[in-house]
Design an enzyme around this catalytic site. Structure first.
Site, PDB file in Angstrom:
ATOM      1  N   GLU A   1       0.824  -1.207   0.000  1.00 60.97           N
ATOM      2  CA  GLU A   1       0.000   0.000   0.000  1.00 60.97           C
ATOM      3  C   GLU A   1       0.858   1.257   0.000  1.00 60.97           C
ATOM      4  O   GLU A   1       0.545   2.228  -0.689  1.00 60.97           O
ATOM      5  CB  GLU A   1      -0.927  -0.016   1.224  1.00 60.97           C
ATOM      6  CG  GLU A   1      -1.783   1.226   1.405  1.00 60.97           C
ATOM      7  CD  GLU A   1      -2.961   1.305   0.458  1.00 60.97           C
ATOM      8  OE1 GLU A   1      -3.694   2.313   0.515  1.00 60.97           O
ATOM      9  OE2 GLU A   1      -3.168   0.360  -0.337  1.00 60.97           O
TER      10      GLU A   1
ATOM     11  N   THR B   1     -10.912   7.499 -13.893  1.00 70.40           N
ATOM     12  CA  THR B   1      -9.983   6.992 -12.881  1.00 70.40           C
ATOM     13  C   THR B   1     -10.449   5.681 -12.270  1.00 70.40           C
ATOM     14  O   THR B   1      -9.696   5.046 -11.535  1.00 70.40           O
ATOM     15  CB  THR B   1      -9.738   8.056 -11.794  1.00 70.40           C
ATOM     16  OG1 THR B   1      -8.567   7.719 -11.054  1.00 70.40           O
ATOM     17  CG2 THR B   1     -10.940   8.188 -10.864  1.00 70.40           C
TER      18      THR B   1
END
Length: 510
Positions: free
Chosen positions: A375, A501
């Site tokens: 992440e 997106t």
């Protein structure tokens, strides 16, 4: 940028032990042996249907499946986010049955009703983007999938219904919208600022809606907000030409800071600058110009090479004379953005820099035990954790958060690299990522996130399946091995579609 569908910190998400979520090894072995483009594309289709069937069996019409407990989540207002987010991928895969299931669901949604706060940004990119994309695809290259065109028309009607519910968010003194809104009371969360990406990632969807309906209001609302971002004030908001701060005052449209990055919170503002230019280069030439300035300034001022791996390139952040040597999985869309801009504008320097960024993000996958990237990560030699010195010496970075919540950005940039260079290595990188996601994330009913990509078996599991697994991860992998089509990213100025997106392709205007 995508917020997790779970508002808790990653460390506090619902966890299970690895033993409860072992992958299906027979499938894993079959996938790993797939060599031809056709067999690989079919393996991705199988993964999509596997996740869809689990969602339909256990979670529909809720937003998300919890793929270990087979529970449900409603993080996106309970309108069936996984279904709407899956539509464009099902269309591109040619799955007529699933497409029609989703169309039937969308016709039943009442966007005026929810018990929860609504995110203007998330609702725009997932629901509005998903429906507009489905409309463009099913009115065009995939029109054969739906016999009843009234179902397709419903996509546009529901898009307009949703925008009409949301548009009061722009009713502010400046036109900078509130993001967190109450659609029942027409209230908001009382925020005084809005984020760069949250404000600057509405214009493609809202402009497309105006172009399809002939009602200019939607485009005008989103473009008025965007104008503050294109013409930043005060001067301190733009420390490097084209690179702007992270927060904008809702009261007057002035920037509240000069913090610069391509990380989550800022990312998709830059993504949409070049994509608006692709959408219509005549109307949005200024957007393209601003992207070029941002790209050139990023190469000059933000490009960073880890001390132990000077062959790698990442984008640093900047604030008041200080550089931040950290990045995120979210940021790894950046290579794809430079590649798209480079091919559309015929700028080889942007293409090369994009490939450098892609290489860096690939290394965040290549150096972990699972072959999946974390992440967040950093490369500041002063901040290396004591238990990661070996990783830092070898890989050039250390892991700040080892979670993987089914994010798409690294695979997304691999896809752009493949489409724009034609080099097979990037297809192999996509395939390797997909194989590893199947190996470590697959459950009996779907796909679960990992707690630590650099631990054996990925550590524990997050009992949540984000809707962008359907919209993005499986779409970009499939497109990498699917036949050419007008919805594929093209070299040069040949793009017929541009991806929002959330990886929903809408037809370009020009």
């Amino acid at each position: 940028m995508h917020f997790s569908s779970l508002s808790l910190p990653l460390t506090a998400l619902s966890l299970v032990t690895p033993s409860l979520a072992y992958p299906q090894f027979k499938f894993e072995q079959r996938v790993a042996r797939s060599n031809s483009s056709e067999s690989r594309a079919n393996a991705v289709k199988e993964a999509f249907v596997h996740a869809w069937d689990g969602y339909m069996q256990y979670a529909y019409p809720h937003d998300e499946l919890h793929p270990i407990s087979n529970g449900v989540g409603d993080s996106r207002n309970g309108w069936g986010a996984s279904a709407v987010d899956a539509l464009s991928t099902a269309v591109i895969m040619g799955n007529e049955t699933i497409v029609n299931q989703i169309l039937d669901h969308i016709a039943t949604i009442d966007y005026s009703k929810t018990d929860d706060q609504v995110s203007l940004f998330e609702t725009t990119i997932r629901y509005l983007g998903g429906m507009l994309s489905g409309y463009d695809l099913l009115k065009g290259p995939a029109s054969n999938l739906v016999k009843d065109q009234a179902k397709v028309k419903t996509l546009l009607d529901q898009s307009q219904n949703l925008a009409d519910v949301l548009k009061f968010a722009f009713d502010t003194p400046s036109g900078i919208p509130y993001n967190n809104i109450n659609i029942t009371s027409h209230g908001n969360d009382g925020a005084t600022t809005n984020g760069l990406a949250v404000t600057g990632t509405l214009v493609l969807e809202w402009t497309r809606l105006s172009d399809l309906t002939g009602d200019t209001e939607y485009a005008q609302l989103s473009q008025k907000a965007e104008d503050y971002l294109l013409n930043p004030s005060p001067k301190s908001a733009e420390p490097f030409e084209g690179l702007v701060g992270s927060h904008i005052n809702i009261s007057n449209g002035a920037f509240a800071d000069g913090q610069v990055s391509w990380n989550g919170g800022d990312d998709s503002f830059y993504e949409y600058l070049i994509k608006m230019y692709v959408y219509d280069p005549k109307r949005f030439s200024t957007y393209g110009d601003r992207w070029v300035k941002a790209a050139e300034s990023s190469i000059k001022h933000l490009a960073s090479h880890p001390e132990k791996r000077p062959d790698l390139t990442f984008l640093a952040s900047y604030n008041d004379g200080q550089y931040g040597l950290s990045s995120q999985h979210l940021t790894c869309f950046d290579g794809g953005s430079f590649l798209l801009g480079g091919t559309v504008l015929d700028r080889d320097d942007f293409i090369q820099f994009g490939l450098d960024l892609v290489k860096g993000c690939h290394e965040t996958y290549n150096q972990t035990l699972t072959g999946i990237g974390p992440e967040s990560f950093g490369w500041d030699p002063k901040n290396v954790p004591s238990d990661q010195k070996e990783l830092y010496e070898r890989a050039g970075f250390y892991i700040s958060s080892g979670a993987y919540i089914l994010r798409p950005e690294v695979i997304e940039s691999f896809y752009y690299a493949w489409r724009i260079t034609g080099q097979e290595i990037y297809r192999e990188w996509v395939w390797n990522a997909f194989v590893n996601i199947n190996k470590y994330c697959r459950t009996d009913s779907g796909f679960a996130g990992l707690t630590n990509v650099n631990a054996a078996n990925g550590g524990g599991r997050y009992d949540n399946q984000e809707s962008f697994l359907f919209a993005e991860v499986l779409k970009y992998v499939y497109l990498t091995f699917a036949p050419d089509n007008e919805w594929q990213v093209q070299r040069g100025k040949g793009n017929k579609f541009v991806y929002n997106t959330e990886a929903h392709p809408v037809r370009v205007a020009a």
